[in-house]
Design a protein around this motif. Structure first.
Motif, PDB file in Angstrom:
ATOM      1  N   TRP A 182       0.853  -1.180   0.000  1.00 32.13           N
ATOM      2  CA  TRP A 182       0.000   0.000   0.000  1.00 32.13           C
ATOM      3  C   TRP A 182       0.899   1.243   0.000  1.00 32.13           C
ATOM      4  CZ3 TRP A 182      -4.687   0.117  -1.475  1.00 32.13           C
ATOM      5  CH2 TRP A 182      -5.648  -0.817  -1.064  1.00 32.13           C
ATOM      6  N   PRO A 183       0.396   2.381  -0.489  1.00 28.40           N
ATOM      7  CA  PRO A 183       1.147   3.636  -0.310  1.00 28.40           C
ATOM      8  C   PRO A 183       1.412   3.880   1.170  1.00 28.40           C
ATOM      9  CG  PRO A 183      -0.615   3.944  -1.899  1.00 28.40           C
ATOM     10  CD  PRO A 183      -0.812   2.571  -1.307  1.00 28.40           C
ATOM     11  N   GLY A 184       2.511   4.546   1.471  1.00 31.44           N
ATOM     12  CA  GLY A 184       2.954   4.678   2.858  1.00 31.44           C
ATOM     13  C   GLY A 184       2.295   5.783   3.650  1.00 31.44           C
ATOM     14  N   ASP A 185       1.319   6.464   3.076  1.00 31.34           N
ATOM     15  CA  ASP A 185       0.711   7.580   3.796  1.00 31.34           C
ATOM     16  C   ASP A 185      -0.817   7.496   3.787  1.00 31.34           C
ATOM     17  OD1 ASP A 185       0.520   7.933   1.098  1.00 31.34           O
ATOM     18  OD2 ASP A 185       0.984  10.077   1.116  1.00 31.34           O
ATOM     19  N   PRO A 186      -1.403   6.407   4.312  1.00 36.07           N
ATOM     20  CA  PRO A 186      -2.866   6.340   4.337  1.00 36.07           C
ATOM     21  C   PRO A 186      -3.432   7.407   5.266  1.00 36.07           C
ATOM     22  CG  PRO A 186      -1.925   4.583   5.674  1.00 36.07           C
ATOM     23  CD  PRO A 186      -0.787   5.245   4.958  1.00 36.07           C
ATOM     24  N   PRO A 187      -4.621   7.892   4.970  1.00 34.50           N
ATOM     25  CA  PRO A 187      -5.216   8.923   5.833  1.00 34.50           C
ATOM     26  C   PRO A 187      -5.636   8.329   7.174  1.00 34.50           C
ATOM     27  CG  PRO A 187      -6.779   8.229   4.164  1.00 34.50           C
ATOM     28  CD  PRO A 187      -5.481   7.562   3.826  1.00 34.50           C
ATOM     29  N   ASP A 188      -5.889   9.195   8.128  1.00 35.11           N
ATOM     30  CA  ASP A 188      -6.414   8.748   9.416  1.00 35.11           C
ATOM     31  C   ASP A 188      -7.910   8.464   9.284  1.00 35.11           C
ATOM     32  OD1 ASP A 188      -3.979   8.987  10.761  1.00 35.11           O
ATOM     33  OD2 ASP A 188      -4.290  11.115  11.149  1.00 35.11           O
ATOM     34  N   PRO A 189      -8.443   7.503  10.084  1.00 35.73           N
ATOM     35  CA  PRO A 189      -7.646   6.615  10.941  1.00 35.73           C
ATOM     36  C   PRO A 189      -7.070   5.447  10.132  1.00 35.73           C
ATOM     37  CG  PRO A 189      -9.977   6.119  11.217  1.00 35.73           C
ATOM     38  CD  PRO A 189      -9.900   7.290  10.259  1.00 35.73           C
ATOM     39  N   GLU A 190      -5.773   5.170  10.343  1.00 31.36           N
ATOM     40  CA  GLU A 190      -5.117   4.079   9.621  1.00 31.36           C
ATOM     41  C   GLU A 190      -5.767   2.729   9.919  1.00 31.36           C
ATOM     42  OE1 GLU A 190      -0.909   3.924   9.989  1.00 31.36           O
ATOM     43  OE2 GLU A 190      -0.625   6.056   9.608  1.00 31.36           O
ATOM     44  N   SER A 191      -6.462   2.629  11.045  1.00 28.08           N
ATOM     45  CA  SER A 191      -7.108   1.369  11.405  1.00 28.08           C
ATOM     46  C   SER A 191      -8.227   1.002  10.435  1.00 28.08           C
ATOM     47  CB  SER A 191      -7.668   1.450  12.830  1.00 28.08           C
ATOM     48  OG  SER A 191      -8.488   2.597  12.994  1.00 28.08           O
ATOM     49  N   LEU A 192      -8.620   1.934   9.560  1.00 27.39           N
ATOM     50  CA  LEU A 192      -9.618   1.612   8.540  1.00 27.39           C
ATOM     51  C   LEU A 192      -9.017   0.899   7.334  1.00 27.39           C
ATOM     52  CD1 LEU A 192     -12.064   4.662   8.325  1.00 27.39           C
ATOM     53  CD2 LEU A 192     -12.653   2.284   8.804  1.00 27.39           C
ATOM     54  N   LEU A 193      -7.684   0.889   7.213  1.00 25.94           N
ATOM     55  CA  LEU A 193      -7.062   0.294   6.034  1.00 25.94           C
ATOM     56  C   LEU A 193      -7.387  -1.195   5.882  1.00 25.94           C
ATOM     57  CD1 LEU A 193      -5.340   0.849   3.556  1.00 25.94           C
ATOM     58  CD2 LEU A 193      -3.299   0.444   4.946  1.00 25.94           C
ATOM     59  N   PRO A 194      -7.363  -2.024   6.950  1.00 28.46           N
ATOM     60  CA  PRO A 194      -7.757  -3.428   6.772  1.00 28.46           C
ATOM     61  C   PRO A 194      -9.190  -3.582   6.294  1.00 28.46           C
ATOM     62  CG  PRO A 194      -6.577  -3.144   8.842  1.00 28.46           C
ATOM     63  CD  PRO A 194      -6.872  -1.766   8.325  1.00 28.46           C
ATOM     64  N   VAL A 195     -10.097  -2.745   6.828  1.00 29.17           N
ATOM     65  CA  VAL A 195     -11.498  -2.799   6.400  1.00 29.17           C
ATOM     66  C   VAL A 195     -11.609  -2.384   4.932  1.00 29.17           C
ATOM     67  CG1 VAL A 195     -13.759  -1.704   6.706  1.00 29.17           C
ATOM     68  CG2 VAL A 195     -12.446  -2.443   8.699  1.00 29.17           C
ATOM     69  N   PHE A 196     -10.899  -1.330   4.548  1.00 25.86           N
ATOM     70  CA  PHE A 196     -10.912  -0.878   3.162  1.00 25.86           C
ATOM     71  C   PHE A 196     -10.385  -1.972   2.229  1.00 25.86           C
ATOM     72  CE2 PHE A 196      -8.707   1.260  -0.393  1.00 25.86           C
ATOM     73  CZ  PHE A 196      -9.777   1.924  -0.973  1.00 25.86           C
ATOM     74  N   THR A 197      -9.349  -2.695   2.661  1.00 27.64           N
ATOM     75  CA  THR A 197      -8.791  -3.776   1.845  1.00 27.64           C
ATOM     76  C   THR A 197      -9.837  -4.848   1.577  1.00 27.64           C
ATOM     77  OG1 THR A 197      -6.595  -3.366   2.806  1.00 27.64           O
ATOM     78  CG2 THR A 197      -6.926  -5.456   1.673  1.00 27.64           C
ATOM     79  N   GLY A 198     -10.518  -5.297   2.637  1.00 30.83           N
ATOM     80  CA  GLY A 198     -11.556  -6.306   2.452  1.00 30.83           C
ATOM     81  C   GLY A 198     -12.705  -5.805   1.597  1.00 30.83           C
ATOM     82  N   TYR A 199     -13.074  -4.549   1.790  1.00 32.94           N
ATOM     83  CA  TYR A 199     -14.155  -3.937   1.022  1.00 32.94           C
ATOM     84  C   TYR A 199     -13.826  -3.923  -0.475  1.00 32.94           C
ATOM     85  CZ  TYR A 199     -16.619   0.170  -0.959  1.00 32.94           C
ATOM     86  OH  TYR A 199     -17.338   1.027  -1.746  1.00 32.94           O
ATOM     87  N   VAL A 200     -12.602  -3.534  -0.829  1.00 35.87           N
ATOM     88  CA  VAL A 200     -12.228  -3.450  -2.242  1.00 35.87           C
ATOM     89  C   VAL A 200     -12.168  -4.844  -2.864  1.00 35.87           C
ATOM     90  CG1 VAL A 200     -10.428  -2.757  -3.858  1.00 35.87           C
ATOM     91  CG2 VAL A 200     -11.017  -1.270  -1.949  1.00 35.87           C
ATOM     92  N   LEU A 201     -11.633  -5.822  -2.139  1.00 39.64           N
ATOM     93  CA  LEU A 201     -11.592  -7.173  -2.686  1.00 39.64           C
ATOM     94  C   LEU A 201     -12.998  -7.708  -2.939  1.00 39.64           C
ATOM     95  CD1 LEU A 201      -8.570  -7.058  -1.991  1.00 39.64           C
ATOM     96  CD2 LEU A 201      -8.764  -9.386  -1.123  1.00 39.64           C
ATOM     97  N   ALA A 202     -13.909  -7.462  -2.007  1.00 38.56           N
ATOM     98  CA  ALA A 202     -15.287  -7.915  -2.198  1.00 38.56           C
ATOM     99  C   ALA A 202     -15.929  -7.209  -3.384  1.00 38.56           C
ATOM    100  CB  ALA A 202     -16.091  -7.674  -0.926  1.00 38.56           C
ATOM    101  N   ARG A 203     -15.637  -5.915  -3.548  1.00 39.11           N
ATOM    102  CA  ARG A 203     -16.181  -5.180  -4.695  1.00 39.11           C
ATOM    103  C   ARG A 203     -15.652  -5.731  -6.012  1.00 39.11           C
ATOM    104  NH1 ARG A 203     -15.603   1.090  -4.909  1.00 39.11           N
ATOM    105  NH2 ARG A 203     -16.278   0.541  -7.004  1.00 39.11           N
ATOM    106  N   HIS A 204     -14.375  -6.117  -6.022  1.00 40.72           N
ATOM    107  CA  HIS A 204     -13.809  -6.657  -7.265  1.00 40.72           C
ATOM    108  C   HIS A 204     -14.512  -7.957  -7.649  1.00 40.72           C
ATOM    109  CE1 HIS A 204     -10.976  -7.530 -10.426  1.00 40.72           C
ATOM    110  NE2 HIS A 204     -10.653  -8.675  -9.864  1.00 40.72           N
ATOM    111  N   LEU A 205     -14.725  -8.845  -6.687  1.00 41.35           N
ATOM    112  CA  LEU A 205     -15.420 -10.085  -7.003  1.00 41.35           C
ATOM    113  C   LEU A 205     -16.840  -9.799  -7.480  1.00 41.35           C
ATOM    114  CD1 LEU A 205     -14.208 -12.471  -4.159  1.00 41.35           C
ATOM    115  CD2 LEU A 205     -13.674 -12.608  -6.595  1.00 41.35           C
ATOM    116  N   SER A 206     -17.495  -8.820  -6.882  1.00 42.77           N
ATOM    117  CA  SER A 206     -18.847  -8.465  -7.319  1.00 42.77           C
ATOM    118  C   SER A 206     -18.838  -7.963  -8.760  1.00 42.77           C
ATOM    119  CB  SER A 206     -19.448  -7.413  -6.389  1.00 42.77           C
ATOM    120  OG  SER A 206     -19.618  -7.929  -5.077  1.00 42.77           O
ATOM    121  N   SER A 207     -17.763  -7.263  -9.141  1.00 43.21           N
ATOM    122  CA  SER A 207     -17.661  -6.786 -10.516  1.00 43.21           C
ATOM    123  C   SER A 207     -17.521  -7.940 -11.507  1.00 43.21           C
ATOM    124  CB  SER A 207     -16.473  -5.823 -10.663  1.00 43.21           C
ATOM    125  OG  SER A 207     -15.228  -6.520 -10.638  1.00 43.21           O
TER     126      SER A 207
END
Length: 309
Positions: free
Chosen positions: A127-152
């Motif tokens: 991932w890019p080294g400067d995710p916005p706050d809160p960084e704790s959302l990055l794992p959730v965002f990762t799962g969200y994007v993967l699920a969206r890709h499969l839906s596509s």
């Protein structure tokens, strides 16, 4: 995207690999390699040896907005270990990735073993080294994007908090984020053609395992992964870079598995209780409704796991 086979890994994390070895590991890999003699061997400073396929460049010029480089490696401890070795060597930029044939020590949540036979997808990317706050959302965002890709691709998938990828009530993959200093890598494992047998799963803890093949999707690891990385880049740019913030949790909740359903929650080793999934907290925690002293109380957890009742 530049795709190269890591023939010799100077870090020692991955076994030596030739195009012929890769083709022999699984039919999906054979379809990717094609005629093994069409690959060229390229040696780089530091002892690394790569094989470059027909029409591929020897080196990535590293221009701005590059699409990322994919390094296919042989059997290894884990794709994350190979990726971290490349970080230490200064050769792993945002959205560069590693794709392993198999893993001897693949790891999931809480360092649990991840079954890793040839034919499935075992990857790691930066991932890019400067995710916005809160960084704790990055794992959730990762799962969200993967699920969206499969839906596509026509498969309705969701992410089970904190880091599983599910279709219906079967787990077909998972993610694991690791941070060292300012670098954040994400490991991704997806069952393309094979799933662990029920006896290999944790008793009373895990969902049944499934595969994409069960849903009529038979992607090769490289094609599936390169499309996914492009999707990840686009989503990060459109959803995060452009707005300097993660998407609203209300949007990511649309892909949250088991929303509104009753689950069994496990926090730590001994705290086990039933609850109902309410959604996501603003910091990426899981909002639950549980019964405490005879009354319904809302709570938020930031570690642990859930399974359907």
């Amino acid at each position: 995207m530049i795709v190269r086979i890591l023939g010799r890994d100077p870090s020692g994390e991955a076994d030596a690999l030739t195009p012929a070895d890769l083709a022999a590991s699984h039919p999906l890999w054979a379809a990717f390699v094609g005629p093994p003699d069409g690959w060229r061997e390229v040696s780089e400073e530091g002892g690394a040896v790569f094989f470059v396929g027909p029409g591929q460049k020897d080196h990535d010029p590293g221009t701005g907005g590059h699409p990322g480089r994919l390094t296919v490696c042989g059997p290894c401890s884990s794709s994350l270990d190979v990726a971290w070795a490349m970080v230490r060597a200064g050769d792993f930029r945002p959205f560069d990735s590693v794709l392993a044939v198999s893993q001897r020590g693949g790891r999931g949540q809480l360092r649990r073993e991840w079954d890793s036979p040839p034919g499935n997808l075992y990857a790691a990317f930066a991932w890019p080294g400067d995710p916005p706050d809160p960084e704790s959302l990055l794992p959730v965002f990762t799962g969200y994007v993967l699920a969206r890709h499969l839906s596509s691709l026509g498969i309705e998938a969701g992410f089970k908090w904190p880091n599983d990828l599910v279709i219906g009530e079967k787990k077909i993959g998972g993610t694991l984020l690791e941070q060292r200093g300012e670098r954040v890598l994400a490991g991704v494992g997806i069952n393309l053609t094979r799933a662990p047998s029920p006896e290999k799963l944790r008793a009373n803890h895990a969902l049944l395992a499934g595969t994409l093949a069960e849903h009529g999707l038979f992607p090769g690891p490289v094609r599936f992964w390169t499309d996914l990385v492009k999707f990840l880049q686009t989503c990060y740019h459109d959803c995060v870079t452009a707005s300097c913030s993660f998407p609203p949790v209300s949007r990511m909740e649309r892909k949250l598995a088991f929303l509104g359903r009753n689950v069994l929650v496990r926090e730590g080793g001994t705290d086990v209780y039933p609850a109902c999934v309410l959604g996501l907290a603003e910091d990426g925690g899981l909002r639950l409704m549980r019964r405490v002293d005879g009354r319904n109380r809302e709570c938020v957890i930031h570690s642990g796991g859930i399974t359907l009742l």
